[in-house]
Design an enzyme around this catalytic site. Structure first.
Site, short mmCIF file in Angstrom:
data_model
loop_
_atom_site.label_atom_id
_atom_site.label_comp_id
_atom_site.label_asym_id
_atom_site.label_seq_id
_atom_site.Cartn_x
_atom_site.Cartn_y
_atom_site.Cartn_z
CE LYS A 56 -0.44 -0.09 5.05
NZ LYS A 56 -1.36 -0.06 6.19
CE1 TYR A 275 12.39 32.37 5.16
CE2 TYR A 275 12.39 29.98 4.88
CZ TYR A 275 12.21 31.25 4.36
OH TYR A 275 11.84 31.39 3.05
#
EC number: 5.1.1.1
Length: 395
Positions: A56, A275
């Site tokens: 999956k 940042y």
């Protein structure tokens, strides 16, 4: 105007053959030989039980088609997918395999299941009732029953399932080929809840006498023969991830993610990085800026500073290059991550080289823990920008 003119460059592309993998900003190597070996190892640990392959989520992010073929060629004949579309794709690569769809079936999907010979895993009483109406109209077709033994996620309630097993009025066209359940604490062998679920599932298996039974995924397979029943369903273990916490991972690494260094820059002690300026350098440093970030599944929580997780897990992620572990500095950004390469000899590293984000030298689950998550999420979060290379068993 500069003396340097574009016309001064003599470029001839006609005969140049470029391997996209060698120049990719971010790249992913998938060792299908290791994948197949891991499946064989789980088959060995499964004893007398058959061993499925769980593919999956695009085979845990590594590619349903290529991984599906590798499992099939290794001997897998039972597969589990999450949704019907995955099953339809897999059918092209596993022609005579039994393919189970874990989310079951919805009205309108009947034709897809019948035409592609897919087995719905019925996960609720509503799906069970719908499936019986489908088989009454279109004829017998195999299905599986998911029984809830304490997870409280998907599954038919335990007592209702046992009552249904004894219901002599159920239609003859209803023919389950598997009953299954799922352990919620299999990765913690010491948990008493595993034994509680085992005992509940033993009641289910006895009620559906003659129908094959399956309880163990990767972690459950490691719990021992009592948990194996007729079919095991390994997932993360075959992809090289940790299935059980607190013990050495016996599986071979399968995936290696790398990002290319765009620039190596010098920065002085006292300067800030990335940042928010959340990292202040404590020494003169050399910083490698690489072309992968959270848009590539290299999670923001892996940052060296400036994210809430660092209050609980002080150290962020590391990469690996030229024989050295190198820490992430500052915040991971959308497309870029900064590594401190000060301790890597300057002669051993340059722009254009690749930093290993996870792989043989940076274990998947170690990196995941630095981001407050698990290897499953790192693998299934891989973005579309990785250039992929598959290593086949005969390579």
């Amino acid at each position: 105007m500069s003396e340097f003119e574009v016309s001064d460059i003599d470029v001839d592309f006609e005969d140049e053959i470029i391997d996209e993998f060698d120049i990719a900003p971010a790249r992913l190597t998938i060792d299908l030989g290791a994948l197949a070996d891991n499946w064989r190892e789980m088959a060995k640990r499964s004893g007398k039980a058959r061993t499925a392959a769980v593919v999956k989520a695009d085979a845990y992010g590594l590619g349903l088609e290529d991984c599906g073929v590798a499992f099939y060629e290794a001997g897998a004949r039972d597969f589990f997918v999450a949704v019907v579309q995955e099953g339809m794709t897999l059918r092209n690569y596993a022609p005579d395999a039994r393919i189970y769809v874990l989310s079951g079936i919805w009205p309108g999907q009947e034709k897809l299941f019948f035409e592609n010979d897919l087995v719905p895993v019925l996960v609720s009483e509503e799906q069970l009732a719908f499936w019986m109406s489908v088989t009454a109209e279109f004829g017998e077709h195999p299905c599986a029953l998911h029984i809830d033994t304490g997870f409280n996620r998907l599954g038919i309630p335990l007592e209702d399932a046992i009552a249904f097993a004894d219901d002599v009025s159920r239609p003859a066209s209803f023919s389950p080929v598997l009953v299954l359940s799922h352990l919620h604490s299999g990765d913690t062998p010491s948990s008493e809840l595993n034994r509680r679920q085992l005992e509940s599932f033993q009641r289910v298996a006895a009620a559906f006498e003659g129908v094959p039974a399956s309880l163990a995924a990767s972690s459950g397979t490691f719990l021992g023969a009592e948990y194996h029943f007729d079919l095991t369903r390994p997932g993360i273990a075959v992809y090289g991830g940790e299935a059980v916490g607190g013990v050495k991972n016996p599986m071979r690494p399968v995936a290696k993610a790398e990002a290319r260094i765009i620039q190596i820059r010098d920065a002085r002690k006292g300067e800030t990085v990335s940042y928010g300026g959340t990292t202040t350098l404590s020494r003169d440093s050399r910083l490698a800026i690489v072309s992968a970030g959270y848009a590539d599944g290299y999670l923001r929580s892996l940052s060296g500073s400036g994210v809430p997780l660092r209050g609980a897990v002080p150290e962020g992620a590391f990469g690996f290059i030229a024989g050295h572990r190198v820490p992430v500095v500052g915040r991971v950004t959308m497309d870029l991550t900064i590594f401190d390469v000060t301790d890597v000899p300057a002669s051993k590293i340059q722009a254009g080289d690749y930093v290993e984000l996870f792989g043989p030298n940076m274990p998947l689950d170690e990196v995941a823990r630095a981001g407050g998550t698990i290897g499953y999420e790192l693998l299934t979060s891989l973005g579309l920008r990785y250039e992929r290379r598959y290593i086949y068993p005969d390579d």
